[in-house]
Scaffold this motif. Structure first.
Motif, mmCIF file in Angstrom:
data_model
loop_
_atom_site.group_PDB
_atom_site.id
_atom_site.type_symbol
_atom_site.label_atom_id
_atom_site.label_comp_id
_atom_site.label_asym_id
_atom_site.label_seq_id
_atom_site.Cartn_x
_atom_site.Cartn_y
_atom_site.Cartn_z
ATOM 1 N N SER A 211 0.840 -1.208 0.000
ATOM 2 C CA SER A 211 0.000 0.000 0.000
ATOM 3 C C SER A 211 0.868 1.248 0.000
ATOM 4 C CB SER A 211 -0.916 0.015 1.230
ATOM 5 O OG SER A 211 -1.488 1.290 1.429
ATOM 6 N N VAL A 212 0.691 2.086 -1.029
ATOM 7 C CA VAL A 212 1.450 3.331 -1.100
ATOM 8 C C VAL A 212 1.078 4.248 0.057
ATOM 9 C CG1 VAL A 212 1.897 5.408 -2.461
ATOM 10 C CG2 VAL A 212 1.718 3.180 -3.594
ATOM 11 N N ARG A 213 -0.227 4.360 0.355
ATOM 12 C CA ARG A 213 -0.674 5.210 1.465
ATOM 13 C C ARG A 213 -0.121 4.695 2.788
ATOM 14 N NH1 ARG A 213 -4.888 8.828 2.749
ATOM 15 N NH2 ARG A 213 -4.269 9.711 4.754
ATOM 16 N N GLY A 214 -0.088 3.370 2.917
ATOM 17 C CA GLY A 214 0.467 2.778 4.131
ATOM 18 C C GLY A 214 1.940 3.092 4.298
ATOM 19 N N VAL A 215 2.674 3.090 3.180
ATOM 20 C CA VAL A 215 4.104 3.416 3.219
ATOM 21 C C VAL A 215 4.307 4.843 3.699
ATOM 22 C CG1 VAL A 215 6.135 3.834 1.780
ATOM 23 C CG2 VAL A 215 4.824 1.731 1.500
ATOM 24 N N CYS A 216 3.488 5.782 3.208
ATOM 25 C CA CYS A 216 3.604 7.192 3.609
ATOM 26 C C CYS A 216 3.225 7.382 5.081
ATOM 27 C CB CYS A 216 2.730 8.064 2.718
ATOM 28 S SG CYS A 216 3.279 8.133 1.000
ATOM 29 N N SER A 217 2.170 6.711 5.517
ATOM 30 C CA SER A 217 1.784 6.792 6.929
ATOM 31 C C SER A 217 2.887 6.214 7.806
ATOM 32 C CB SER A 217 0.478 6.018 7.173
ATOM 33 O OG SER A 217 -0.583 6.567 6.429
ATOM 34 N N GLY A 218 3.469 5.112 7.345
ATOM 35 C CA GLY A 218 4.575 4.504 8.083
ATOM 36 C C GLY A 218 5.765 5.433 8.175
ATOM 37 N N ALA A 219 6.047 6.182 7.092
ATOM 38 C CA ALA A 219 7.169 7.119 7.099
ATOM 39 C C ALA A 219 6.974 8.204 8.154
ATOM 40 C CB ALA A 219 7.336 7.751 5.716
ATOM 41 N N ALA A 220 5.726 8.666 8.317
ATOM 42 C CA ALA A 220 5.437 9.687 9.328
ATOM 43 C C ALA A 220 5.675 9.155 10.738
ATOM 44 C CB ALA A 220 3.994 10.172 9.185
ATOM 45 N N ILE A 221 5.432 7.857 10.932
ATOM 46 C CA ILE A 221 5.592 7.255 12.251
ATOM 47 C C ILE A 221 7.053 6.947 12.550
ATOM 48 C CG2 ILE A 221 5.005 5.261 13.691
ATOM 49 C CD1 ILE A 221 2.718 7.265 13.228
ATOM 50 N N VAL A 222 7.769 6.383 11.573
ATOM 51 C CA VAL A 222 9.154 5.956 11.832
ATOM 52 C C VAL A 222 10.134 7.118 11.785
ATOM 53 C CG1 VAL A 222 8.686 3.688 10.848
ATOM 54 C CG2 VAL A 222 9.748 5.436 9.406
ATOM 55 N N PHE A 223 9.649 8.301 11.422
ATOM 56 C CA PHE A 223 10.546 9.433 11.246
ATOM 57 C C PHE A 223 11.378 9.710 12.494
ATOM 58 C CE2 PHE A 223 11.573 13.956 11.299
ATOM 59 C CZ PHE A 223 12.215 14.079 10.082
ATOM 60 N N PHE A 224 10.760 9.569 13.674
ATOM 61 C CA PHE A 224 11.483 9.911 14.895
ATOM 62 C C PHE A 224 12.681 8.990 15.108
ATOM 63 C CE2 PHE A 224 9.825 6.419 17.482
ATOM 64 C CZ PHE A 224 10.721 6.344 18.541
ATOM 65 N N SER A 225 12.696 7.824 14.419
ATOM 66 C CA SER A 225 13.826 6.916 14.550
ATOM 67 C C SER A 225 15.133 7.572 14.132
ATOM 68 C CB SER A 225 13.604 5.666 13.680
ATOM 69 O OG SER A 225 12.416 5.014 14.021
ATOM 70 N N TYR A 226 15.052 8.537 13.215
ATOM 71 C CA TYR A 226 16.259 9.180 12.703
ATOM 72 C C TYR A 226 16.652 10.436 13.486
ATOM 73 C CZ TYR A 226 15.959 6.358 8.402
ATOM 74 O OH TYR A 226 15.933 5.338 7.500
ATOM 75 N N MET A 227 15.878 10.792 14.488
ATOM 76 C CA MET A 227 16.076 12.080 15.139
ATOM 77 C C MET A 227 17.455 12.233 15.774
ATOM 78 S SD MET A 227 13.885 13.765 18.216
ATOM 79 C CE MET A 227 14.553 15.163 19.109
ATOM 80 N N GLY A 228 18.112 11.129 16.089
ATOM 81 C CA GLY A 228 19.394 11.197 16.776
ATOM 82 C C GLY A 228 20.453 12.013 16.063
ATOM 83 N N PHE A 229 20.342 12.147 14.728
ATOM 84 C CA PHE A 229 21.385 12.901 14.029
ATOM 85 C C PHE A 229 21.362 14.383 14.414
ATOM 86 C CE2 PHE A 229 18.029 14.046 11.039
ATOM 87 C CZ PHE A 229 18.412 15.314 10.612
ATOM 88 N N ASP A 230 20.219 14.880 14.891
ATOM 89 C CA ASP A 230 20.158 16.274 15.332
ATOM 90 C C ASP A 230 21.111 16.516 16.491
ATOM 91 O OD1 ASP A 230 18.485 18.963 15.406
ATOM 92 O OD2 ASP A 230 18.622 18.252 17.471
ATOM 93 N N ALA A 231 21.312 15.473 17.322
ATOM 94 C CA ALA A 231 22.212 15.631 18.464
ATOM 95 C C ALA A 231 23.647 15.881 18.015
ATOM 96 C CB ALA A 231 22.146 14.394 19.357
#
Length: 455
Positions: A211-231
């Motif tokens: 599901s393309v829509r599911g992939v986009c919704s998933g991207a919004a959820i998993v985004f915080f996984s990458y937040m560590g690079f801000d540190a």
């Protein structure tokens, strides 16, 4: 007009040069600081939940979308950090480009993201630890694992791990980086072991439906996984050569972790049907289903190591954002006091850690974790606008790194950030709006009057 009053690049550079923080981080330390903040809870916890609830077998593409956005953000961070090597990341960048008020709101949003996410990760640590000790015959009572709202007394392990890591961070940045590196090696070993075991069990049938829509919704959820690079960007004043090392550390950590996320999520969803992965321990659960219970217990050790590295980075990032905001007077300046022996902002580290510990120990976080995504995406959106403003207003400032194709990357980044925010729930939007309103009240009631920059 103080809301739009900017802080000059010369002032920010002077703050960095005159900082009493120890300047001892190399590009190697920075890269693993970013990796430690990214691979923890996300790779071991979020892969399964995102697949089961949102993206299905397309969760690997969700990580790709979120990772590409972070690479675009990383490129703009790299240009900013090459001529503004100051603590606070987007807070400092926005102060130079869009003004005091927007900078405060960015710092306010980052504090929310770091605090909420660190609290959630600490709760995850508690869950994995209790599962591991139970398998060894050491059962932690339920009332010491649940908040009062969940029928318990306190989530004690989450409080203990936060306070222990607080002491490590006070002792020094270099010491924290060494511990972070050792734990990352354990976490990486667990990731590689899982991929090697799970990949041979891959079945094409498990990779549908898509599901393309599911992939986009998933991207919004998993985004915080990458937040560590801000540190990595928040550590600018503790780098040996920030203008060179920060861009390398930011981009390298994102690329390494995106590769790991893709490998784990593909192996996981190809070996086990995504409908079975709605669990906070998907990697260990998958290994048990595949007939590797002993390895599942060993993987749990890697999980704990990965979660601890994430907590180190989030505690570090939160304290450096607090430090930058309080140094400018927009939060009480006493908080940014530097320890005379360890040369770390110990007061803000202590108070920030206590806040995270209290939230993780006494507040159920199920309904507010998405807030960290909203805050981070909003900050990154502002950052895309800020870098364009700086490129047009101050083209004369020497930059050791130029973001390539900026006038293409910035609009694309803004659109993607808007869309991912839209994909989050209405409740999350309302809560974030309330947080921003509270920030505006604090800014006009206290910060604007005490800002030392305008003076």
């Amino acid at each position: 007009m103080s809301f739009f009053h900017t802080k000059s690049v010369a002032q920010l550079q002077s703050d960095a040069e005159n900082s009493k923080l120890s300047k001892n981080l190399s590009v190697f330390d920075l890269t693993f600081l970013g990796v430690g903040g990214i691979i923890g809870a996300g790779v071991f916890v979020l892969t399964g939940i995102a697949a089961a609830r949102y993206a299905g077998p397309g969760v690997a593409l969700s990580f790709v979308i979120a990772g590409i956005l972070c690479i675009l953000v990383g490129l703009t961070y790299s240009e900013f950090s090459s001529f503004i090597p100051a603590s606070g990341s987007v807070y400092s960048y926005t102060f130079a480009s869009l003004g005091e008020g927007m900078a405060f709101l960015c710092g306010w949003s980052l504090l929310l993201a770091y605090t909420v996410t660190a609290s959630a990760v600490a709760v995850g640590f508690s869950g994995y630890l209790s599962g591991m000790t139970a398998s060894l015959g050491l059962v932690i009572p339920d009332y010491l694992l649940k908040t009062p709202a969940e029928g318990g007394l306190v989530n004690l392990p989450s409080i203990i791990i936060i306070l222990l890591l607080c002491l490590v961070l006070i002792r020094g940045t270099k010491q924290s980086a060494k511990l972070n590196f050792a734990l990352i090696l354990v976490a990486l070993a667990a990731i590689i072991a899982f991929v090697v075991i799970a990949a041979p069990h891959a079945q094409a049938a498990n990779l549908s439906p898509f599901s393309v829509r599911g992939v986009c919704s998933g991207a919004a959820i998993v985004f915080f996984s990458y937040m560590g690079f801000d540190a990595v960007a928040t550590s600018a004043e503790e780098c040996k050569r920030p203008s060179r090392d920060l861009p390398l550390g930011i981009i390298a950590s994102i690329v390494i972790c995106m590769t790991l996320y893709i490998a784990v999520s593909l192996s996981l969803t190809a070996a086990i049907n995504y409908t079975q992965l709605d669990t906070p321990e998907p990697v260990a659960y998958a290994l048990r289903l595949l007939g590797w219970p002993g390895m599942a217990n060993l993987i749990a050790v890697g999980v704990l190591a990965g979660i601890i590295t994430t907590l180190i980075v989030y505690l570090f990032g939160q304290s450096r954002v607090f430090f930058a905001v309080s140094r400018d007077g927009m939060l009480p300046q006493k908080l940014c006091k530097i320890h005379p022996t360890f040369h770390t902002p110990y007061l803000i580290t202590i108070w920030g850690s206590i806040l995270i510990a209290v939230i993780s120990g006494f507040v159920p976080l199920m309904h507010i974790v998405e807030l960290s995504n909203t805050g981070t995406l909003a900050v990154f959106l502002v950052n895309f606008i800020g870098i364009v403003v700086m490129r047009r207003k101050h083209p004369e400032i020497p930059r050791k790194f130029h973001c390539p194709l900026l006038y293409l990357i910035a609009p694309v980044g803004i659109i993607v950030c808007f869309y991912l925010i839209y994909e989050l729930s209405t409740l999350t939007h309302i809560l974030f709006a309330g947080w921003i309103l509270l920030g505006l009240i604090i800014y006009y009631a206290y910060s604007r009057k005490h800002s030392i920059v305008r003076e």
